[in-house]
Design a protein around this motif. Structure first.
Motif, PDB file in Angstrom:
ATOM      1  N   ARG A   1      11.452   9.375 -12.158  1.00 18.58           N
ATOM      2  CA  ARG A   1      12.193   9.508 -10.909  1.00 18.58           C
ATOM      3  C   ARG A   1      12.208   8.191 -10.156  1.00 18.58           C
ATOM      4  N   GLY A   2      11.070   7.478 -10.184  1.00 13.98           N
ATOM      5  CA  GLY A   2      10.991   6.197  -9.492  1.00 13.98           C
ATOM      6  C   GLY A   2      12.025   5.207 -10.004  1.00 13.98           C
TER       7      GLY A   2
ATOM      8  N   ARG B   1       0.829  -1.216   0.000  1.00 10.78           N
ATOM      9  CA  ARG B   1       0.000   0.000   0.000  1.00 10.78           C
ATOM     10  C   ARG B   1       0.863   1.266   0.000  1.00 10.78           C
ATOM     11  N   ASN B   2       0.426   2.237  -0.788  1.00  7.83           N
ATOM     12  CA  ASN B   2       1.036   3.570  -0.800  1.00  7.83           C
ATOM     13  C   ASN B   2       2.555   3.550  -0.950  1.00  7.83           C
TER      14      ASN B   2
ATOM     15  N   VAL C   1      12.521   9.266   4.068  1.00  8.31           N
ATOM     16  CA  VAL C   1      11.199   9.109   4.663  1.00  8.31           C
ATOM     17  C   VAL C   1      11.053  10.132   5.793  1.00  8.31           C
ATOM     18  N   ARG C   2      10.081  11.004   5.641  1.00 10.49           N
ATOM     19  CA  ARG C   2       9.894  12.056   6.645  1.00 10.49           C
ATOM     20  C   ARG C   2       9.130  11.493   7.839  1.00 10.49           C
ATOM     21  N   GLN C   3       9.654  11.733   9.026  1.00 13.92           N
ATOM     22  CA  GLN C   3       8.938  11.327  10.236  1.00 13.92           C
ATOM     23  C   GLN C   3       9.391  12.178  11.415  1.00 13.92           C
ATOM     24  N   VAL C   4       8.645  12.060  12.501  1.00 18.92           N
ATOM     25  CA  VAL C   4       8.974  12.811  13.710  1.00 18.92           C
ATOM     26  C   VAL C   4       9.693  11.874  14.664  1.00 18.92           C
TER      27      VAL C   4
ATOM     28  N   ALA D   1       2.181  10.140  -1.519  1.00 15.57           N
ATOM     29  CA  ALA D   1       2.755  11.369  -2.059  1.00 15.57           C
ATOM     30  C   ALA D   1       4.277  11.255  -2.163  1.00 15.57           C
ATOM     31  N   HIS D   2       4.865  10.505  -1.261  1.00 19.65           N
ATOM     32  CA  HIS D   2       6.321  10.338  -1.260  1.00 19.65           C
ATOM     33  C   HIS D   2       6.642   8.846  -1.249  1.00 19.65           C
ATOM     34  N   VAL D   3       7.388   8.373  -2.212  1.00 18.48           N
ATOM     35  CA  VAL D   3       7.677   6.945  -2.277  1.00 18.48           C
ATOM     36  C   VAL D   3       9.179   6.672  -2.250  1.00 18.48           C
TER      37      VAL D   3
END
Lengths: 322, 391
Positions: free
Chosen positions: B132-133, B48-49, B95-98, B88-90
């Motif tokens: 890009r992928g 998924r995603n 990988v953006r996270q907090v 939106a971002h693959v």
């Protein structure tokens, strides 16, 4: 964090040292921009300051193309990192996914400096020696050194040493911060600060999270604790004003309600959103997410400024406007 | 009816995922993979995603992996949007996270992707991606991923394949919309200036412009001279034909703006927000600005009224055409053959009438631009379509 301490001499990643600044605290100042930020504001005008590590930038205007140079299409540059389109145009394009593997040494091989690194590691003394060049301006204008970012408190040891060193050299000190850091970072830095410019970006936690990546609960806690713990610091609140995001009366009044009980918050400034940073997204191979947003109209800014002036008991000088 | 495959009896387990953004024909590609793999006795799971289902299984009720079993595939609507979703971002390298300190940061989780695939007993990954992928999957392949890519593109800009899926649907819809704009321009007695997708290449603008017999087509490959375009429009517009149609690719360049570009100085020496240049410098011109710029400037050059329109994102949705359905199924089926043959680190390429496997290293960075002497350019010239300058 990226602050390193070698033989008790802390070093930090510095993005830029900007002289003759007049909006980053009292008087004429030199602003030291540090690299690394703990927020991801969609309107960010300094995308090159976000990543904590030095990173590649590419200015195609300085590149002379594959036919005259083409050095970046050969080893030691990573395979596939730079390419040209088919046809007669020999302009070099960057595959940013592969170009991130470029080392600083490799980037330095670019003869036209179209390739360069954003950010460099510097010692406290090296930064302060640069800052000292304008010490006469500081004395005459009441200015000094401002440490900004990115988020300057992501390198707390370096920032504290920098500010402490500036004080020892007789400079006034200021920082620009969003305070999205643990309190232990803040209490390291603030004892060396004369003025703290701090951002109230959005008031509502979930909206703050939507536009910056995190909610503002800890940020507001930090602000309040800083106001109370450091009564001698002049605090100046700021809001980057973006129409459709936070350029509304409700936000301004919410900020005023938060800051006005604290007498050491001496002012609240509005920073009308601009799109000056757009080009830098291109230089970094990134997409600007707020592309369709416009700057606030002068009328909107004036209206909101009037609310602030009223809250601070300032009389509006209508004659000046006419 | 698809032959049912019993649980636990699979010979191997493969996965499929999709890059960011929707391209019509996605479900057909998924069907092509799942059906072909099923025939070999393999189980196919969908992530998924992008990679999100692998990296954050806790966020999904099904653990982030969709078993593409015969029942699901049999009932999958080839007209529908991608069943796996689009992140939106693959990019698993960013990988953006907090983090635990409350800092937003980008992490390289590519090793985690490889670990998770191993944990799930997935031994090959088929990725449906754009230009890009391909680079991202190439990097993952270099780290040891058994990767096969299926190209998809709205702009037809992936040079290593004759045509990816998605382009034909975009072209068909663009033509339909341009026909409508033409009729509107005719009744309003104006010049319609329509921006279509094509940031780096002008295939969509050129082919659609030919199909609707546009008066002018501006593409990124040919810096346009609007004075020249205006003079051609003057010649064509008369009291008997008081309208016009100009098609502009979103990445179209204008020859008369090059001198202004040349004056733009480097921002290297002015990094602070207070020191950067004017807002007009270095602005990334994205969707919507090309049509407006061309329409406004043309209106100043001729005594006709122009109006800009932007097709942009409208083109990305909708049902795939027959061609894209076939291509999706064909690419999916060929990707499974590549996995079966151990052709990893490859992209499936359509080289009519065959499907071939091209190394990712050769597929990345190859942008198919419109050559000055290609057949479509000849056709356009023969039809009297202005291509922005004297050619």
């Amino acid at each position: 964090m990226t602050t390193q301490s070698t033989q008790s001499v802390p070093t930090g990643i510095v993005l830029n040292i900007q002289r003759y600044c007049s909006h980053d605290g009292p008087g004429i100042r030199t602003t030291v921009f540090l690299k690394g930020c703990s927020l991801r504001c969609k309107w960010c005008g300094n995308p090159e300051s976000i990543n904590q590590k030095p990173e590649l930038g590419y200015d195609p205007k300085l590149c002379v193309g594959k036919n005259k140079c083409g050095l970046c299409m050969q080893p030691p540059f990573p395979q596939g990192a730079f390419y040209t389109m088919n046809g007669p145009d020999d302009t070099i394009h960057v595959n940013w996914d592969l170009a991130v593997q470029c080392s600083e040494e490799t980037v330095a091989l670019c003869p036209t400096k179209a390739l360069y690194m954003y950010g460099t590691r510097m010692t406290v003394d090296k930064v302060l020696d640069e800052v000292e060049k304008d010490s006469s301006f500081y004395r005459s204008s009441g200015g000094g050194m401002t440490v900004s970012g990115g988020e300057c408190m992501l390198q707390p040891e370096f920032t504290a040493a920098l500010l402490d060193g500036a004080h020892k050299r007789g400079f006034n000190t200021a920082i620009e911060t969003a305070c999205n850091v643990p309190w232990r970072f803040i209490e390291q830095v603030l004892p060396h600060v004369d003025t703290m410019l701090h951002d109230h970006k959005l008031s509502i936690p979930e909206r703050h999270k939507k536009w910056t990546g995190v909610d503002n609960t800890r940020i507001l806690d930090n602000f309040k604790r800083a106001y109370e713990t450091f009564p001698d610091i002049d605090f100046i609140a700021r809001t980057p004003l973006i129409p459709g995001v936070n350029a509304d009366e409700e936000h301004i009044r919410a900020v005023l309600a938060f800051i006005r009980p604290h007498k050491n918050v001496i002012d609240y400034e509005l920073l009308p959103y601009h799109r000056f940073g757009l080009g830098k997204y291109e230089f970094l191979g990134r997409i600007y997410e707020l592309n369709d947003y416009k700057s606030p109209s002068p009328e909107l800014v004036q209206g909101l400024q009037a609310i602030i002036d009223e809250a601070f008991g300032r009389t509006k000088t209508t004659a000046a406007a006419s | 009816m698809i032959e049912a495959i019993g649980h636990g009896s699979f010979l191997r387990r493969i996965a499929i995922n999709a890059g960011a953004g929707y391209v019509p024909g996605m479900n057909a590609a998924i069907m092509g993979v799942a059906l072909s793999a099923g025939k070999l006795g393999w189980e196919t799971v969908g992530i998924r995603n992008g990679f999100d289902g692998l990296l954050h299984p806790e966020l999904y009720h099904d653990g982030g992996l969709v078993t593409l079993d015969p029942q699901l595939i049999d009932n999958l609507d080839p007209d529908g949007s991608g069943v796996l979703g689009q992140s939106a971002h693959v990019d698993p390298f960013n990988v953006r996270q907090v983090n635990e300190d409350g800092f937003v940061e980008e992490l390289d989780l590519s090793d985690r992707v490889l670990e998770r695939l191993k944990e799930e007993n997935i031994d090959a990954l088929i990725s449906v991606v754009g230009g890009r992928g391909l680079s991202i999957l190439y990097k993952l392949h270099l780290k040891g991923l058994n990767s096969v890519c299926i190209p998809r593109s709205i702009e037809n800009d992936i040079s290593a394949t004759a045509v990816p899926f998605g382009f034909n649907t975009a072209l068909s819809f663009t033509i339909e919309m341009l026909d409508r704009v033409r009729q509107a321009a005719q009744s309003a007695r104006k010049i319609g200036v329509v921006e279509v997708l094509g940031e780096r290449t002008g295939w969509l603008a050129l082919q659609a412009g030919i199909a609707v017999r546009a008066d002018a087509v501006l593409i990124p490959e040919i810096p346009g001279d609007l004075k020249f375009v205006a003079s051609r429009l003057k010649d064509k517009i008369s009291s008997r034909r008081p309208y016009g149609l100009v098609v502009v690719a979103e990445g179209a360049k204008l020859a008369d703006s090059s001198s202004a570009d040349a004056q733009v100085s480097s921002l290297k020496a002015s990094l602070s927000p207070l020191a950067t240049g004017e807002a007009s410098e270095h602005v990334i011109e994205r969707s919507g600005t090309a049509a407006t710029t061309v329409a406004n400037r043309l209106q100043l050059l001729i005594a006709e009224e122009t109006y800009p329109m932007v097709l942009g994102p409208w083109v990305r949705g909708g049902s795939p055409t027959a061609v894209d359905r076939q291509l999706g199924l064909g690419y999916g089926s060929a990707a499974v053959r590549a996995v079966e043959a151990g052709e990893y680190g490859k992209m499936v390429a359509f080289a009519p009438p065959d499907m071939k496997f091209v190394p990712l290293a050769d597929a990345i960075n190859k942008i198919r631009t419109v050559p000055a002497e290609c057949e479509f350019m000849q056709i356009a010239r023969s039809l009297g379509i202005c291509l922005g300058r004297e050619l």
